[in-house]
Design a protein around this motif. Structure first.
Motif, short mmCIF file in Angstrom:
data_model
loop_
_atom_site.label_atom_id
_atom_site.label_comp_id
_atom_site.label_asym_id
_atom_site.label_seq_id
_atom_site.Cartn_x
_atom_site.Cartn_y
_atom_site.Cartn_z
N GLY A 1 49.84 -73.54 10.73
CA GLY A 1 49.30 -72.61 11.71
C GLY A 1 50.37 -72.09 12.66
O GLY A 1 50.40 -70.89 12.98
N ARG A 2 51.25 -72.98 13.12
CA ARG A 2 52.35 -72.55 14.01
C ARG A 2 53.27 -71.57 13.29
O ARG A 2 53.70 -70.57 13.87
N ALA A 3 53.59 -71.84 12.04
CA ALA A 3 54.45 -70.93 11.28
C ALA A 3 53.79 -69.57 11.12
O ALA A 3 54.43 -68.53 11.35
N PHE A 4 52.51 -69.56 10.77
CA PHE A 4 51.81 -68.29 10.58
C PHE A 4 51.65 -67.55 11.91
O PHE A 4 51.72 -66.32 11.95
N ASP A 5 51.42 -68.28 13.00
CA ASP A 5 51.35 -67.65 14.32
C ASP A 5 52.67 -66.98 14.67
O ASP A 5 52.69 -65.87 15.19
N THR A 6 53.78 -67.67 14.38
CA THR A 6 55.11 -67.11 14.64
C THR A 6 55.29 -65.79 13.90
O THR A 6 55.86 -64.84 14.42
N LEU A 7 54.75 -65.74 12.68
CA LEU A 7 54.90 -64.55 11.84
C LEU A 7 53.81 -63.50 12.07
O LEU A 7 53.90 -62.40 11.54
N GLY A 8 52.78 -63.86 12.83
CA GLY A 8 51.67 -62.94 13.03
C GLY A 8 50.83 -62.76 11.78
O GLY A 8 50.29 -61.68 11.53
N ILE A 9 50.72 -63.81 10.98
CA ILE A 9 50.01 -63.75 9.70
C ILE A 9 48.59 -64.28 9.87
O ILE A 9 48.38 -65.38 10.37
N SER A 10 47.60 -63.50 9.41
CA SER A 10 46.22 -63.97 9.34
C SER A 10 46.08 -64.84 8.09
O SER A 10 46.66 -64.54 7.05
N TRP A 11 45.29 -65.90 8.21
CA TRP A 11 45.13 -66.82 7.09
C TRP A 11 43.83 -67.57 7.18
O TRP A 11 43.15 -67.54 8.20
N TYR A 12 43.45 -68.24 6.08
CA TYR A 12 42.31 -69.15 6.10
C TYR A 12 42.49 -70.24 5.05
O TYR A 12 43.17 -70.07 4.05
N LEU A 13 41.87 -71.37 5.33
CA LEU A 13 41.81 -72.51 4.42
C LEU A 13 40.66 -72.30 3.45
O LEU A 13 39.57 -71.90 3.85
N PHE A 14 40.90 -72.57 2.17
CA PHE A 14 39.82 -72.52 1.18
C PHE A 14 39.98 -73.69 0.22
O PHE A 14 40.70 -74.63 0.50
N GLY A 15 39.28 -73.66 -0.89
CA GLY A 15 39.43 -74.71 -1.90
C GLY A 15 38.76 -76.01 -1.50
O GLY A 15 37.83 -76.06 -0.69
N ALA A 16 39.28 -77.09 -2.07
CA ALA A 16 38.67 -78.41 -1.86
C ALA A 16 38.71 -78.83 -0.40
O ALA A 16 37.76 -79.44 0.11
N GLN A 17 39.80 -78.51 0.32
CA GLN A 17 39.87 -78.89 1.74
C GLN A 17 38.78 -78.19 2.54
O GLN A 17 38.20 -78.78 3.46
N ALA A 18 38.48 -76.93 2.21
CA ALA A 18 37.39 -76.24 2.91
C ALA A 18 36.05 -76.89 2.56
O ALA A 18 35.18 -77.04 3.43
N ALA A 19 35.87 -77.27 1.30
CA ALA A 19 34.63 -77.96 0.90
C ALA A 19 34.47 -79.25 1.70
O ALA A 19 33.37 -79.58 2.15
N ILE A 20 35.57 -79.96 1.92
CA ILE A 20 35.53 -81.18 2.72
C ILE A 20 35.11 -80.87 4.16
O ILE A 20 34.29 -81.58 4.74
N VAL A 21 35.65 -79.79 4.71
CA VAL A 21 35.27 -79.38 6.07
C VAL A 21 33.76 -79.16 6.15
O VAL A 21 33.12 -79.49 7.15
N TYR A 22 33.18 -78.62 5.07
CA TYR A 22 31.73 -78.35 5.06
C TYR A 22 30.91 -79.55 4.60
O TYR A 22 29.72 -79.42 4.35
#
Length: 187
Positions: free
Chosen positions: A13-34
């Motif tokens: 997240g810090r790296a993407f913030d530095t770059l101004g990149i929008s992003w999201y988590l998906f896949g198995a880790q997102a399933a775990i979040v849900y």
């Protein structure tokens, strides 16, 4: 103490913030979040790539503790999935470069969630179901069944069916809606 996944996502997240990149988590880790009980050894994210050359923003990722899992620069120019490793945890990360259209919508619909105190944009629940149905691997379909059981009243089934029908038409497939129906009957 935070989990290794939270450490990884914090650094990412810090790296993407530095770059101004929008992003999201998906896949198995997102399933775990849900709420899906799932084991996985990797992290999948989708990013809206910046206009700067990929090699430049990969250098920023390196400054934040990530190393590429590819042989040469020619690979970078020919792929939409950039495999990296988080050096502190040793965990692999697949960074998917978003294409126009549906992935842009998923980026806009991502929801901020806390993972061990780290704020992370996570793919919206209905969009996760769409991606899992599209992948259609047995473990992805099992995730859909679990998500349907865990969130019976929280899923926007109209959106899921609409997007799956659109994908069937665009891809010349006729099995996505039936895969969803099979998951619903298993749930």
């Amino acid at each position: 103490m935070r989990s290794p996944i939270a450490d990884l996502l914090s650094d990412l997240g810090r790296a993407f913030d530095t770059l101004g990149i929008s992003w999201y988590l998906f896949g198995a880790q997102a399933a775990i979040v849900y709420g899906v009980a799932r084991l996985t050894a990797d992290v999948d994210v989708t990013v809206r790539a910046p206009s700067t050359p990929t090699a430049d923003w990969l250098a920023t990722l390196a400054q934040h503790g990530f190393d590429g899992r590819f042989a040469d620069a020619a690979f970078i120019a020919s792929t939409r999935v950039l495999p990296v490793t988080h050096l502190k945890t040793g965990l692999p990360v697949d960074i998917v470069l978003a294409g126009p259209g549906l992935e842009d919508e998923f980026l806009e619909r991502a929801i901020m969630r806390s993972i061990d105190g780290v704020q992370v944009p996570v793919i919206e629940l209905a969009d996760l179901v769409v991606l899992k149905i599209l992948a259609s691997r047995p473990k992805d379909l099992d995730d859909v069944v679990s998500l349907l059981r865990i969130h019976p009243g929280d899923l926007d089934t109209v959106r899921i069916r609409t997007v799956l029908k659109m994908l069937e038409d665009a891809l010349g497939q006729s099995d996505l809606l039936s895969a969803l129906a099979q998951c619903q009957s298993r749930a």
